[in-house]
Design an enzyme around this catalytic site. Sequence first.
Site, PDB file in Angstrom:
ATOM      1  N   LYS A  33     -11.785  -4.051  -2.558  1.00 40.03           N
ATOM      2  CA  LYS A  33     -12.410  -2.693  -1.542  1.00 40.03           C
ATOM      3  C   LYS A  33     -14.159  -3.967  -0.667  1.00 40.03           C
ATOM      4  CE  LYS A  33     -14.802   1.119  -0.634  1.00 40.03           C
ATOM      5  NZ  LYS A  33     -14.614   2.841  -1.014  1.00 40.03           N
ATOM      6  N   GLY A  50     -22.244  19.925   2.247  1.00 40.85           N
ATOM      7  CA  GLY A  50     -21.660  19.091   2.891  1.00 40.85           C
ATOM      8  C   GLY A  50     -20.257  20.038   3.740  1.00 40.85           C
ATOM      9  N   VAL A  51     -19.965  19.948   4.906  1.00 38.30           N
ATOM     10  CA  VAL A  51     -18.532  20.317   5.463  1.00 38.30           C
ATOM     11  C   VAL A  51     -18.605  19.747   6.418  1.00 38.30           C
ATOM     12  CG1 VAL A  51     -20.251  23.421   5.406  1.00 38.30           C
ATOM     13  CG2 VAL A  51     -20.446  22.116   7.185  1.00 38.30           C
ATOM     14  N   GLY A  52     -18.382  18.878   5.777  1.00 38.84           N
ATOM     15  CA  GLY A  52     -17.615  17.865   7.027  1.00 38.84           C
ATOM     16  C   GLY A  52     -16.145  17.309   6.221  1.00 38.84           C
ATOM     17  N   VAL A  82     -14.049  16.896   4.070  1.00 39.29           N
ATOM     18  CA  VAL A  82     -13.364  17.235   3.011  1.00 39.29           C
ATOM     19  C   VAL A  82     -14.148  18.668   2.775  1.00 39.29           C
ATOM     20  CG1 VAL A  82     -13.487  17.132   0.711  1.00 39.29           C
ATOM     21  CG2 VAL A  82     -13.322  14.967   1.924  1.00 39.29           C
TER      22      VAL A  82
END
Length: 346
Positions: free
Chosen positions: A78, A178-180, A182
Amino acid sequence: MFDKPAFAGHESVHHFYDSASGLRAIIAIHSTARGPAAGGCRMWNYDTADAAFVDALRLSEGMSYKNAMADLPLGGGKAVIWGNSRTDKTPEKFRALGRAIESLQGKYWSAEDVGVSPADMAFAAENTRYVAGLSTGKAASGDPSPVTARGVFLGLKATAARVFGTDDLNGKRVAVQGVGHVGADVCRHLAKAGAEIIVTDVNQDALNEIARETGAKVASPDEIYDAKVDIFSPNALGAVVNPATIHRLNAKVIAGGANNQLSTPDMGEELLHRGILYAPDYVINGGGIINVAAEIAGAYDPAWVEGKVQKLVETLGMVLDQARSEGRATNRVADEIARRRIGESA
Ligand code: NAD
């Protein structure tokens, strides 16, 4: 590095400073046992350099586990950039990051992560070939979110089947946090499957849009924890299953795409005691890295991606079944299998 609690046998950690652009970045390579280390680049305004260092250690170890569970020929790594992604971004910083990645000669492959977009990584890609998740180029795989969401939906069904005796979601009540990128796609899959959806988000426009599109009911960000639902699908933040929320959850299944859903690993045992079946996050959300891996392989092949997603769902089922037969928390079983897979490749 050796004294940090987050040190988990990491192979190396590289610190980069570029005086011209002001880039301060850390690339941690946890393992290359299964192949080149792969994991996105996060830009975050850490309080201290030490916090950035620890995050790089933690996230790179997590990528080793995720890549192993997705059965990819990749290790874990990372990159983190220390800075404010809203105010400190410049093309020159990402070009400098590209030079840093290139200096590792293919031991680490990068992509976008929190605070970093494919457009940012395109600047890095000017100076290195070891960047994937790009929107253009020979093998460009583009936005990984639809594949992540497909994996989450299939994994959610597999988890539900083990609790409800059927993977039919028709009439099942699902809370989506969360409705971003994904979460919105997960909602679309759920709506097609006939689920009753309750959604929440701090972004009112995104929330209204998905409610209109799928007929979902809307709840406030706090109310979602108390929703009377069968399934809770976290697709926003980490640490949403914590001592303050766990007793509020009514669902029998937790299955969503967010990373690091449990505030601490012992939340896994808490969920087990409460009779809630948890799909370990880094297993169920592996679709995105599968998509990126197709690009790393040099030629994007949708059939290969779909095959790996199907296998990921089988692996998730194996984790859930082993956890049930041994009476253990699913996250512990997943960690154990991931460590074994990495160890066998070493
Ligand atoms: P995103 O930024 O597009 O969506 C996140 C959404 O969560 C946003 O709409 C945001 O407004 C909302 N949100 C923020 N705070 C909230 C709160 N308190 N309550 C409710 N909603 C809140 O991100 P994404 O790409 O959809 O990723 C979602 C999660 O899945 C993240 O944890 C990410 O690390 C993880 N993930 C994503 C992918 C991928 O392919 N995009 C792959 C693996 C894991």
